[in-house]
Structures are given as structure tokens and as C-alpha cells.
Write an enzyme that holds these catalytic residues in place. Structure first.
Site, PDB file in Angstrom:
ATOM      1  N   LYS A  72       0.814  -1.224   0.000  1.00  0.00           N
ATOM      2  CA  LYS A  72       0.000   0.000   0.000  1.00  0.00           C
ATOM      3  C   LYS A  72       0.850   1.278   0.000  1.00  0.00           C
ATOM      4  CE  LYS A  72      -4.022  -2.141   2.166  1.00  0.00           C
ATOM      5  NZ  LYS A  72      -5.038  -2.059   3.218  1.00  0.00           N
ATOM      6  N   ASP A 111     -10.129   2.209   2.696  1.00  0.00           N
ATOM      7  CA  ASP A 111     -10.163   1.450   3.958  1.00  0.00           C
ATOM      8  C   ASP A 111     -10.860   2.235   5.073  1.00  0.00           C
ATOM      9  OD1 ASP A 111      -8.835  -0.844   3.075  1.00  0.00           O
ATOM     10  OD2 ASP A 111      -6.863   0.037   3.446  1.00  0.00           O
TER      11      ASP A 111
END
Ligand code: ATR
Length: 275
Positions: A72, A111
Site C-alpha cells: 500500500k 479502507d
């Protein structure tokens, strides 16, 4: 007779075999009446390989990619160098959703908003809430801005290594005036005490079976663990003290739904998913 070519999506990670994303996104596609191809994409754990995978995928006509552990932050770097980054991804310092925007790479992070959407669907009150996050890693960093945008009024970040909680609060406050305005606190995990509306476990202790060193005087109305899949000690602990609790499976579904929506424009009801 013309043939419909399914839109192509991937999730890039290492390891990747366990990922539920292909099944989840296929169910979303069914809901949206779209034909898609969604594959797990293994990638060696280095930035050059990740960049090569991403470039090959989009040069080959790919529509969207999810990014998972350990890439990420690497995805964030790639977008910072070659493309554009959303506000949520910038504050999180991490990208979990890639696509092309006007021909250039675009990175977002769903997220934190997926997490907040789960709390909203559980009817946990966020307005003016006093919140403590346990952990000062990537998971913690990713939820701070969406939580504050959802209306919480106090935020404490508690971590085993207190200097990391201090650094995270400084970084978050620098990255976002909205975060700076609520002046988050930090402390060592074992020093966290008193009553909170919501306590969130964003440490990676998760499924190890280890227990976090929490004070008896620490209480909350709602406790959330971002992990899922087994009995989670933190949830047992606070549910025995009378709190409502939830694991992070609903967050997984909702971050996926937000990625799918970014890529296709289709609004998905994640509660219809059966995985
Ligand atoms: P992630 O991206 O999942 O947040 P990370 O960046 O490695 O992963 O962060 C892991 C977090 O879990 C950290 O806050 C870590 O605490 P330290 O900063 O002190 O290392 C926390 N953590 C991991 N194992 C833990 C344990 N056994 N007890 C308490 N905290 C733990």
C-alpha cells in the site's frame, strides 16, 4: 455477433492466495449486472516488481486494481511520482485502490471510509464521540481522517511504542487541518484509562491470541477490532464489560464496495454479499 469483453480487475499482494476480493467483487458485479474478470496477482516484494505489474496491467487495458499487504505504501509512492492521489490516501500515506484518470494513474484509499460506513451501518453514534485507537501503524493512520469527518470530537492514539503514537499524531496533524483542529492525544497502551464511546483495535496483534495490556479502568460503549475470522480477545474483554462489539469483516466488504463504485460507478449494497 458482438462479444462483450469483461472489464478486468486485480488485487495485488504478497501473499495473495487467501484474498477474498475476487469472490466479493464477482458478487458486486452480479448485483450491478456487469461482467468482470477479477484475479489475484502475486507480486515479488519490491517496488520495481510492483511498478512493473501495475504498468503492465493498465497498459493491457485493465480497469482497476486493489492493493494489499505489503504494497500500500509502494502504491502511494508510485502514484505520487507518476499520477494523482486522493485526500484520504494522502493523509493515510497508503493506496488500496488504483485506476486510470484522464490517462494517468490515480490512487485512492477506501479502507478508512469503508470502516466508517460499517460503524454507520451498525448504528454506532459517531457525532461528538470520544474515540481511542489502539495501534499507531498503517491501519490506525488510515481511519483517523474519515472518523473525524464523520463527526467524532475527541481522538486518542494509544500504542505499545509511545514514540510512534507521538509521531503519528504529529504527522496526521501536519497532513490535515481537520485532524489538527481536534488536537488528537497520544499515550502508551498500558496508560490508556477512563471511559470512551468507541475503542478500536488497529494493532496487528489480532489473531495471535496475545492480549493487549489494558487497564481495568478502561471502558467503552462500543469496541471494534479491524481483524476478523476468529474469536478476538479484545472483543471478548469488552463484551464481558457490557459493550457492543464488532469484528472487521463489514469493513472489508465496505472498502471493496467503495473501490467497485470508484471503478464502475455502480452503487453496491455490501450486505447482500454472502461470503
Ligand atoms: P498495520 O499496517 O497493520 O497497522 P504496522 O504498521 O506494522 O501494521 O503496525 C502494527 C501495530 O500493531 C503497531 O502499532 C504495533 O505496535 P508497535 O508500534 O509498538 O510495534 C502494534 N502491535 C503489534 N503487535 C503488538 C503486540 N503484541 N502488543 C501491542 N501492540 C502490538
Amino acid at each position: 455477433m458482438s462479444q462483450i469483453i469483461p472489464q478486468h480487475f486485480i488485487v495485488i499482494g504478497n501473499p495473495i492466495a487467501h484474498s477474498k476480493s475476487p469472490e466479493i467483487h464477482q458478487q458486486f458485479a452480479k448485483q450491478a449486472q456487469l461482467q468482470i474478470r477479477y484475479n489475484r496477482q502475486y507480486c515479488p516484494d519490491n517496488a520495481a516488481s510492483f511498478n512493473a505489474v501495475v504498468n503492465a496491467f493498465f497498459n493491457g487495458g485493465g480497469i482497476g486494481a486493489n492493493v494489499t499487504v505489503p504494497f500500500k505504501q509502494i502504491a502511494y509512492q508510485l502514484c505520487a511520482e507518476e499520477g494523482e492521489i486522493s485526500a484520504h490516501a494522502r493523509v493515510a500515506g497508503a493506496v488500496n485502490t488504483l485506476m486510470l484518470k484522464d490517462g494517468a494513474l490515480y490512487g485512492d484509499n477506501t479502507d478508512g471510509q469503508g470502516f466508517v460506513n460499517h460503524l454507520i451501518s451498525l448504528d454506532w453514534p459517531l457525532k461528538e464521540a470520544k474515540v481511542a485507537i489502539l495501534g499507531a501503524g498503517g491501519a490506525s493512520r488510515g481511519v483517523a481522517l474519515p472518523l473525524i469527518e464523520a463527526g467524532i470530537s475527541q481522538l486518542t492514539i494509544a500504542n505499545r511504542t509511545v514514540s510512534k503514537a507521538d509521531d503519528l499524531v504529529t504527522q496526521l496533524s501536519k497532513a490535515s487541518p481537520v485532524i489538527k483542529a481536534i488536537a488528537p492525544n497520544f499515550c502508551a497502551l498500558e496508560q490508556l484509562h477512563g471511559e470512551f464511546d468507541i475503542i478500536i483495535n488497529a494493532t496487528s496483534i489480532g489473531l495471535s491470541g496475545d492480549k493487549l495490556p489494558l487497564q481495568d479502568s478502561l471502558n467503552c460503549h462500543y469496541a471494534y477490532d479491524m481483524m476478523y475470522g476468529r474469536q478476538l480477545p479484545l472483543l471478548t474483554h469488552f463484551s464481558q464489560k457490557g459493550a457492543q462489539v464488532s469484528d472487521g469483516y463489514g469493513m472489508l466488504l465496505r472498502q471493496a464496495a467503495l473501490s467497485f463504485q470508484l471503478w464502475t460507478g455502480a452503487i453496491i449494497d455490501p450486505t447482500l454479499t454472502t461470503i
